[in-house]
Design a protein around this motif. Sequence first.
Motif, PDB file in Angstrom:
ATOM      1  N   THR A  67      54.935 -28.523  29.803  1.00 14.11           N
ATOM      2  CA  THR A  67      56.039 -29.668  29.912  1.00 14.11           C
ATOM      3  C   THR A  67      56.667 -29.921  30.614  1.00 14.11           C
ATOM      4  O   THR A  67      57.129 -31.059  30.682  1.00 14.11           O
ATOM      5  N   ARG A  69      58.277 -29.013  33.563  1.00 14.97           N
ATOM      6  CA  ARG A  69      59.147 -28.468  33.683  1.00 14.97           C
ATOM      7  C   ARG A  69      58.750 -27.822  35.365  1.00 14.97           C
ATOM      8  O   ARG A  69      57.415 -27.418  35.536  1.00 14.97           O
ATOM      9  N   GLY A  94      61.283 -30.947  26.283  1.00 17.88           N
ATOM     10  CA  GLY A  94      60.178 -29.438  27.183  1.00 17.88           C
ATOM     11  C   GLY A  94      61.472 -28.198  27.292  1.00 17.88           C
ATOM     12  O   GLY A  94      61.214 -26.688  26.717  1.00 17.88           O
TER      13      GLY A  94
END
Length: 240
Positions: A67, A69, A94
Amino acid sequence: MNSLAALAPSGLWDRLTGIQPDPDLWVVLATLAAALVVVVPHPLWRVSRNAITIAHEGGHGLIALLTGRQLTGIRLHSDTSGLTVSRGKPYGLGMILTAAAGYIAPSLLGLGGAALLAAGRITLLLWAATALLAVMLVMIRNAYGVLTVVLAGGAFLLVSWLAGPQVQAAFAYAVVWFLLFGGVRPPFELQSKRRRGEAGDSDADQLSRLTHVPAALWLFLFHAVTLCSLIGGGRWLLEV
């Protein structure tokens, strides 16, 4: 000569993508029973739960990366707890997906493993698990975590390279049964802890704060995913 051919790139690819024969039904049932033995009794579960924690924290880490991160580290502790730290917005999709991934990761990995075994991809399963553990090892930030991941990865590596087809099949089926059964128990443990007021900062509570959806509904989601994975994966494994 045969061993050298197996080590050539084409030989390795054939070995990875090849289809292996299904084990006998008694092997499937024996590995099912073995998984229950290490999941149901509490003394054995206290030890075997370490493997579920690896999958749990690995699920957090994998979804964090997918996502967008920044994954900064994973810690695994001897009390079977763990911590995955990632950087990014403390809100949004996310963060929600990352927080939701942990409790369902073992069961979904078990379901994916069951699908591979149903297709006869035993070697692919073993090598994929080894690769995932190797990637996770890079992100481990404490000694106990390194030890547990190295031991798990070493077991997969030894079986995939040195064991015969029947041993590989039994090992793969035991691992997948363990993930399917072992994935069901943590949500019930979390539910029990929350009932006693001992888990105020659990994944379900974090998700509740992120989404304004009651933690009980997130717990219901964890139960639904893990139980459905057990039912679906179990049906695939028993179709031998």
